[in-house]
Design a protein around this motif. Structure first.
Motif, PDB file in Angstrom:
ATOM      1  N   ALA A 283       0.820  -1.213   0.000  1.00  0.00           N
ATOM      2  CA  ALA A 283       0.000   0.000   0.000  1.00  0.00           C
ATOM      3  C   ALA A 283       0.855   1.264   0.000  1.00  0.00           C
ATOM      4  O   ALA A 283       0.509   2.257  -0.653  1.00  0.00           O
ATOM      5  CB  ALA A 283      -0.935   0.001   1.207  1.00  0.00           C
ATOM      6  N   ARG A 284       1.968   1.261   0.717  1.00  0.00           N
ATOM      7  CA  ARG A 284       2.829   2.439   0.788  1.00  0.00           C
ATOM      8  C   ARG A 284       4.001   2.376  -0.188  1.00  0.00           C
ATOM      9  O   ARG A 284       4.547   3.408  -0.573  1.00  0.00           O
ATOM     10  CB  ARG A 284       3.384   2.596   2.204  1.00  0.00           C
ATOM     11  CG  ARG A 284       2.350   3.029   3.239  1.00  0.00           C
ATOM     12  CD  ARG A 284       3.074   3.457   4.480  1.00  0.00           C
ATOM     13  NE  ARG A 284       2.213   3.851   5.565  1.00  0.00           N
ATOM     14  CZ  ARG A 284       1.647   5.052   5.690  1.00  0.00           C
ATOM     15  NH1 ARG A 284       1.830   5.951   4.761  1.00  0.00           N
ATOM     16  NH2 ARG A 284       0.893   5.334   6.731  1.00  0.00           N
ATOM     17  N   VAL A 373      -6.521   0.715   6.287  1.00  0.00           N
ATOM     18  CA  VAL A 373      -7.117   1.985   5.863  1.00  0.00           C
ATOM     19  C   VAL A 373      -7.776   2.676   7.053  1.00  0.00           C
ATOM     20  O   VAL A 373      -7.630   3.895   7.251  1.00  0.00           O
ATOM     21  CB  VAL A 373      -8.140   1.744   4.735  1.00  0.00           C
ATOM     22  CG1 VAL A 373      -8.916   3.019   4.425  1.00  0.00           C
ATOM     23  CG2 VAL A 373      -7.435   1.253   3.472  1.00  0.00           C
ATOM     24  N   ASP A 374      -8.498   1.920   7.860  1.00  0.00           N
ATOM     25  CA  ASP A 374      -9.164   2.492   9.037  1.00  0.00           C
ATOM     26  C   ASP A 374      -8.157   3.092  10.007  1.00  0.00           C
ATOM     27  O   ASP A 374      -8.344   4.219  10.501  1.00  0.00           O
ATOM     28  CB  ASP A 374      -9.989   1.403   9.726  1.00  0.00           C
ATOM     29  CG  ASP A 374     -10.510   1.846  11.081  1.00  0.00           C
ATOM     30  OD1 ASP A 374     -11.316   2.786  11.135  1.00  0.00           O
ATOM     31  OD2 ASP A 374     -10.088   1.254  12.098  1.00  0.00           O
ATOM     32  N   GLU A 389      -7.626  12.592  -3.799  1.00  0.00           N
ATOM     33  CA  GLU A 389      -7.324  11.700  -4.913  1.00  0.00           C
ATOM     34  C   GLU A 389      -8.586  11.260  -5.644  1.00  0.00           C
ATOM     35  O   GLU A 389      -8.525  10.891  -6.827  1.00  0.00           O
ATOM     36  CB  GLU A 389      -6.561  10.472  -4.409  1.00  0.00           C
ATOM     37  CG  GLU A 389      -5.168  10.799  -3.881  1.00  0.00           C
ATOM     38  CD  GLU A 389      -4.452   9.577  -3.341  1.00  0.00           C
ATOM     39  OE1 GLU A 389      -5.026   8.465  -3.461  1.00  0.00           O
ATOM     40  OE2 GLU A 389      -3.341   9.717  -2.809  1.00  0.00           O
ATOM     41  N   ALA A 390      -9.731  11.259  -4.953  1.00  0.00           N
ATOM     42  CA  ALA A 390     -10.986  10.857  -5.587  1.00  0.00           C
ATOM     43  C   ALA A 390     -11.384  11.796  -6.713  1.00  0.00           C
ATOM     44  O   ALA A 390     -12.180  11.425  -7.581  1.00  0.00           O
ATOM     45  CB  ALA A 390     -12.105  10.782  -4.542  1.00  0.00           C
ATOM     46  N   GLY A 400      -3.587   6.419  -1.853  1.00  0.00           N
ATOM     47  CA  GLY A 400      -3.006   6.621  -0.531  1.00  0.00           C
ATOM     48  C   GLY A 400      -1.547   6.273  -0.414  1.00  0.00           C
ATOM     49  O   GLY A 400      -0.988   6.351   0.681  1.00  0.00           O
ATOM     50  N   ARG A 401      -0.893   5.915  -1.521  1.00  0.00           N
ATOM     51  CA  ARG A 401       0.513   5.504  -1.424  1.00  0.00           C
ATOM     52  C   ARG A 401       1.405   6.652  -0.953  1.00  0.00           C
ATOM     53  O   ARG A 401       2.343   6.448  -0.178  1.00  0.00           O
ATOM     54  CB  ARG A 401       0.997   4.984  -2.771  1.00  0.00           C
ATOM     55  CG  ARG A 401       2.503   4.844  -2.894  1.00  0.00           C
ATOM     56  CD  ARG A 401       2.930   3.972  -4.024  1.00  0.00           C
ATOM     57  NE  ARG A 401       2.688   2.561  -3.710  1.00  0.00           N
ATOM     58  CZ  ARG A 401       3.202   1.539  -4.445  1.00  0.00           C
ATOM     59  NH1 ARG A 401       3.914   1.791  -5.514  1.00  0.00           N
ATOM     60  NH2 ARG A 401       2.956   0.297  -4.101  1.00  0.00           N
TER      61      ARG A 401
END
Length: 406
Positions: A283-284, A373-374, A389-390, A400-401
């Motif tokens: 994810a990162r 994510v939470d 980003e949306a 989210g990276r």
């Protein structure tokens, strides 16, 4: 006395001159408050604002009035979850939503990949079939006749069709294939989960391509954990052997059990703190050390919550795997019938275990993705980055990276 003139009305606030005011006359929130984390969700999440309300910031909650404690508008939901702190029901719903949105890089990918070590295991079982029967026969002879030739030198070596090097090498290859299969499932599944947060679909090849470099780090992390476990078991065995020579076998066993109990508790605590490392590697896109630090930081203050969620997930997956195993067995019985050979039933069992294990691995990994994510929303305000980003999700292959890290 002449009447006093009314005081002049307050001049309107110009947002360009007064940066502390919003365009709607509502005081803006203190920017420094975002760094303190979400905490518990504010009241009024499910109350919609009146038509005149609104916010200048898309994707972030906004007050619908100027009074303290006024309800907040619902958070934006660009994909499978709302951009706000999540409960267990939200995490579970998002997990299954990802499977529905991206079945190829998740379930289909896991099933095909898990079949490879399953077939290799089937090959080893077939090669060991005669040896197992021979061992059972010799053990029965030794139990019936203590002076039997079952204990004579060379008898045991004669029942194995291959040399010990073959079996040792086959076991090592099986472990390596299983490790590779785990990496090939965790990587694309994490990519599909993160992209689904912004409503992005994920293809099979796309999921593999976006996590190529991270899969090498995941393999290194799994190898590091495996070597650590082997080293720990070796130290325990050597310590127990030395202790048995000093204080006797019974005392050594009791001491070993006490040490194992302490290590299990400590291992559980450390394991929960580091449970997000493989997910964060994808994810990162960071290095292993940075992912370890981030996982340790995100789990701080949420250890019991993470443990409870993972325990519930284990129970749910256990129920699903049991139901699927029964279903596969029933279908296999109808297809094979009563005249099926032992080899056929063994093959059916291995394939069924591969299918059930693949589904459990995918669902468990997706739950970790949503939990990550939470925690990043609660601790790092990831919701703000995702909301921005949306507006242009295609420019962010893995959402989210590049969000700020804690």
């Amino acid at each position: 006395m002449s009447p006093q003139p009314d005081p002049p009305p307050n001049p309107p606030t110009d947002p360009a001159r007064d940066p502390g005011a919003s365009p709607h006359g509502v005081p803006e929130a203190d920017p420094g408050a975002a760094s303190s984390g979400w905490g518990p969700p504010p009241p009024g999440w499910d109350q919609r604002p009146p038509p005149s309300g609104g916010s200048a910031h898309a994707g972030a909650p906004s007050r619908t009035g100027s009074q303290p404690g006024a309800p907040f508008a619902p958070a934006a939901k660009p994909g499978v979850l709302e951009l706000r702190p999540l409960g267990f029901a939200d995490l579970l719903d998002a997990t299954f939503a990802v499977v529905r949105r991206a079945p190829l890089p998740t379930v289909a990918n896991a099933i095909l990949i898990q079949l490879v070590p399953a077939l290799l295991c089937l090959f080893l079982v077939q090669r060991l079939d005669g040896s197992v029967l021979g061992i059972e026969r010799l053990l029965g002879d030794a139990a019936a006749i203590p002076s039997s030739a079952a204990w004579e030198p060379g008898t045991w070596a004669g029942i194995f069709e291959e040399s010990w090097q073959f079996y040792a090498g086959a076991g090592a290859v099986l472990l390596a294939v299983q490790l590779l299969a785990n990496v090939l499932v965790v990587g694309p599944t994490t990519v599909a989960g993160m992209r689904a947060v912004l409503g992005l679909g994920t293809g099979w090849g796309q999921g593999l391509a976006l996590c190529g470099a991270a899969m090498l780090r995941i393999a290194g992390w799994n190898l590091l954990l495996g070597l650590g476990a082997v080293l720990l078991l070796g130290l325990l065995g050597a310590g127990a052997f030395l202790l048995a020579g000093a204080v006797g076998f019974p005392a050594a066993i009791l001491a070993l059990l006490a040490v194992v109990l302490v290590l299990m508790v400590g291992g559980l605590w450390i394991g929960i703190r580091l449970s997000l490392v493989p997910t964060l590697l994808v994810a990162r896109g960071t290095g292993t050390l940075r992912a370890i630090k981030s996982s340790w930081s995100l789990a701080r203050g949420s250890w019991w919550r993470i443990l409870g969620i993972l325990l519930v997930v284990v129970v749910v997956l256990g129920i699903l795997e049991g139901l699927l195993s029964q279903l596969v067995s029933a279908v296999g019985a109808e297809l094979v019938g009563a005249n099926g050979t032992l080899a056929t039933w063994i093959t059916l069992g291995v394939v069924a275990n591969a299918l059930v294990g693949a589904l459990g691995l995918v669902l468990g990994q997706l739950m970790l993705v949503m939990l990550q994510v939470d925690l990043r929303i609660r601790n790092e305000r990831l919701d703000l980055a995702l909301g921005a980003e949306a507006l242009d999700p295609a420019s962010h292959p893995i959402p989210g990276r590049f969000a700020p890290m804690r």
